[in-house]
Design a protein around this motif. Structure first.
Motif, PDB file in Angstrom:
ATOM      1  N   SER A   1       0.661  -1.373  -0.339  1.00 33.52           N
ATOM      2  CA  SER A   1      -0.002  -0.174   0.230  1.00 33.52           C
ATOM      3  C   SER A   1       0.390   1.430  -0.049  1.00 33.52           C
ATOM      4  O   SER A   1       0.401   2.805  -0.710  1.00 33.52           O
ATOM      5  N   SER A   2       2.162   0.798   0.793  1.00 35.70           N
ATOM      6  CA  SER A   2       2.748   2.333   0.231  1.00 35.70           C
ATOM      7  C   SER A   2       3.629   2.786  -0.923  1.00 35.70           C
ATOM      8  O   SER A   2       3.133   3.534  -1.208  1.00 35.70           O
ATOM      9  N   ASN A   3       3.652   2.097  -1.837  1.00 37.23           N
ATOM     10  CA  ASN A   3       4.183   2.170  -3.020  1.00 37.23           C
ATOM     11  C   ASN A   3       3.184   1.966  -3.922  1.00 37.23           C
ATOM     12  O   ASN A   3       3.463   3.443  -4.033  1.00 37.23           O
ATOM     13  N   SER A   4       2.248   1.902  -3.944  1.00 37.52           N
ATOM     14  CA  SER A   4       0.477   2.460  -4.286  1.00 37.52           C
ATOM     15  C   SER A   4      -0.021   3.741  -4.306  1.00 37.52           C
ATOM     16  O   SER A   4      -0.331   4.078  -4.458  1.00 37.52           O
ATOM     17  N   GLN A   5       0.457   4.312  -2.914  1.00 39.69           N
ATOM     18  CA  GLN A   5       0.068   5.662  -2.911  1.00 39.69           C
ATOM     19  C   GLN A   5       0.913   6.602  -2.433  1.00 39.69           C
ATOM     20  O   GLN A   5       1.620   7.422  -1.890  1.00 39.69           O
ATOM     21  N   LYS A   6       2.561   6.173  -3.154  1.00 38.32           N
ATOM     22  CA  LYS A   6       3.461   7.131  -3.356  1.00 38.32           C
ATOM     23  C   LYS A   6       3.332   8.176  -3.944  1.00 38.32           C
ATOM     24  O   LYS A   6       2.383   8.100  -5.032  1.00 38.32           O
ATOM     25  N   ARG A   7       3.739   9.259  -3.116  1.00 44.01           N
ATOM     26  CA  ARG A   7       3.758  10.533  -3.962  1.00 44.01           C
ATOM     27  C   ARG A   7       4.077  11.444  -5.129  1.00 44.01           C
ATOM     28  O   ARG A   7       5.363  10.767  -5.138  1.00 44.01           O
ATOM     29  N   ARG A   8       3.666  12.159  -6.289  1.00 44.41           N
ATOM     30  CA  ARG A   8       4.461  12.448  -7.331  1.00 44.41           C
ATOM     31  C   ARG A   8       5.565  13.583  -6.762  1.00 44.41           C
ATOM     32  O   ARG A   8       5.388  13.889  -5.456  1.00 44.41           O
ATOM     33  N   PRO A   9       7.111  13.699  -7.804  1.00 45.60           N
ATOM     34  CA  PRO A   9       7.434  15.157  -7.482  1.00 45.60           C
ATOM     35  C   PRO A   9       7.086  16.233  -6.577  1.00 45.60           C
ATOM     36  O   PRO A   9       5.943  16.211  -7.654  1.00 45.60           O
ATOM     37  N   ASP A  10       7.494  16.949  -6.065  1.00 48.88           N
ATOM     38  CA  ASP A  10       6.666  18.454  -5.742  1.00 48.88           C
ATOM     39  C   ASP A  10       7.709  19.260  -6.739  1.00 48.88           C
ATOM     40  O   ASP A  10       8.583  19.818  -6.486  1.00 48.88           O
ATOM     41  N   ARG A  11       6.533  19.400  -8.058  1.00 46.28           N
ATOM     42  CA  ARG A  11       6.493  19.984  -8.832  1.00 46.28           C
ATOM     43  C   ARG A  11       7.545  21.858  -7.629  1.00 46.28           C
ATOM     44  O   ARG A  11       7.710  23.510  -8.965  1.00 46.28           O
ATOM     45  N   ALA A  12       6.071  22.602  -6.993  1.00 42.46           N
ATOM     46  CA  ALA A  12       6.809  23.536  -6.249  1.00 42.46           C
ATOM     47  C   ALA A  12       8.164  23.741  -5.656  1.00 42.46           C
ATOM     48  O   ALA A  12       9.162  24.395  -5.539  1.00 42.46           O
TER      49      ALA A  12
ATOM     50  N   ILE B   1      11.681  26.251  -5.659  1.00 47.42           N
ATOM     51  CA  ILE B   1      12.308  26.950  -5.653  1.00 47.42           C
ATOM     52  C   ILE B   1      13.997  26.537  -5.626  1.00 47.42           C
ATOM     53  O   ILE B   1      14.821  27.294  -5.660  1.00 47.42           O
ATOM     54  N   ALA B   2      14.002  24.843  -6.017  1.00 47.87           N
ATOM     55  CA  ALA B   2      15.193  24.291  -6.214  1.00 47.87           C
ATOM     56  C   ALA B   2      15.865  25.052  -7.458  1.00 47.87           C
ATOM     57  O   ALA B   2      17.321  25.736  -7.667  1.00 47.87           O
ATOM     58  N   ALA B   3      15.516  24.844  -8.172  1.00 48.56           N
ATOM     59  CA  ALA B   3      15.241  26.158  -9.767  1.00 48.56           C
ATOM     60  C   ALA B   3      16.320  27.689  -9.246  1.00 48.56           C
ATOM     61  O   ALA B   3      16.426  28.182  -9.603  1.00 48.56           O
ATOM     62  N   ALA B   4      15.311  28.172  -8.626  1.00 52.35           N
ATOM     63  CA  ALA B   4      15.295  29.495  -7.893  1.00 52.35           C
ATOM     64  C   ALA B   4      16.588  29.562  -7.317  1.00 52.35           C
ATOM     65  O   ALA B   4      17.660  30.948  -6.911  1.00 52.35           O
ATOM     66  N   LEU B   5      16.581  28.884  -6.638  1.00 55.40           N
ATOM     67  CA  LEU B   5      17.776  28.691  -5.349  1.00 55.40           C
ATOM     68  C   LEU B   5      18.980  28.767  -6.241  1.00 55.40           C
ATOM     69  O   LEU B   5      20.419  29.045  -6.262  1.00 55.40           O
ATOM     70  N   VAL B   6      18.921  28.010  -7.243  1.00 54.16           N
ATOM     71  CA  VAL B   6      20.512  27.599  -8.488  1.00 54.16           C
ATOM     72  C   VAL B   6      20.834  29.038  -9.757  1.00 54.16           C
ATOM     73  O   VAL B   6      21.776  29.748  -9.780  1.00 54.16           O
ATOM     74  N   ALA B   7      19.333  29.426  -9.779  1.00 50.06           N
ATOM     75  CA  ALA B   7      19.258  30.985 -10.297  1.00 50.06           C
ATOM     76  C   ALA B   7      19.960  32.295  -9.535  1.00 50.06           C
ATOM     77  O   ALA B   7      21.120  32.449  -9.944  1.00 50.06           O
ATOM     78  N   ILE B   8      19.458  31.932  -7.809  1.00 48.01           N
ATOM     79  CA  ILE B   8      20.654  33.030  -7.532  1.00 48.01           C
ATOM     80  C   ILE B   8      21.558  32.908  -7.164  1.00 48.01           C
ATOM     81  O   ILE B   8      22.853  34.092  -7.195  1.00 48.01           O
ATOM     82  N   ALA B   9      22.394  31.228  -6.733  1.00 50.22           N
ATOM     83  CA  ALA B   9      23.378  30.843  -6.540  1.00 50.22           C
ATOM     84  C   ALA B   9      24.851  31.335  -8.205  1.00 50.22           C
ATOM     85  O   ALA B   9      25.130  32.031  -7.485  1.00 50.22           O
TER      86      ALA B   9
END
Length: 164
Positions: free
Chosen positions: A7-18, A22-30
């Motif tokens: 059941s834990s595999n069937s309810q695995k969440r998708r990658p968090d787009r938000a 945020i990671a892309a914004a951090l790379v841009a600031i860096a």
């Protein structure tokens, strides 16, 4: 012998787009910090530690945070976020915009009083007729402390000129 699907595999969440944004914004600031720091690299003089050292360290840390955020986003392990209260965000943004637009013409006290009232409205205080004068009064006290006692330059408007 077949076991049922976990059941834990069937309810695995998708990658968090938000989180990925945020990671892309951090790379841009860096990247901006890295590019800006390259101008400072030749100024170090006799010491191996120069003015570019701290910005480089900050940029490296931001890249590290971005990598960590991407890993967590791909695992889908960020907690579920509550529904965003867009009306509260709009009130705060409107207060900030109002302050920026009114600062030179209306002065610090009135402009910041508007920001105070709109932010209070965002947090649930619905009586603008009450919170605007309270915000202006608090802001005027802050202006007096900073402009008159500490001799810092804050924009004066009609209210400040009335008393000083």
């Amino acid at each position: 012998m077949s076991m049922g699907s976990d059941s834990s595999n069937s309810q695995k969440r998708r990658p968090d787009r938000a989180a990925l944004v945020i990671a892309a914004a951090l790379v841009a600031i860096a990247a901006v910090i890295f590019m800006d720091s390259t101008r400072l690299a030749g100024v170090s003089g006799y010491s191996p530690v120069g003015p570019a050292t701290v910005p480089y360290a900050i940029a490296f840390c931001l890249v590290g945070l971005a990598i960590w955020t991407v890993v967590e986003a791909l695992r889908g392990e960020f907690p579920e976020r509550d529904k965003q209260e867009t009306s509260a965000v709009i009130w705060v943004i409107a207060g900030l915009a109002g302050q920026m637009l009114l600062l030179k013409t209306a002065g610090f006290s009135i402009a910041t009083g508007i920001l105070f009232a709109f932010t209070a409205r965002a947090f649930g205080k619905r009586q603008l007729w009450y919170s605007i004068p309270v915000g202006i009064a608090i802001s005027f006290v802050v202006w007096v402390i900073f402009a008159q006692f500490l001799q810092l330059s804050l924009p004066a408007g009609p209210l400040e000129r009335l008393f000083f």
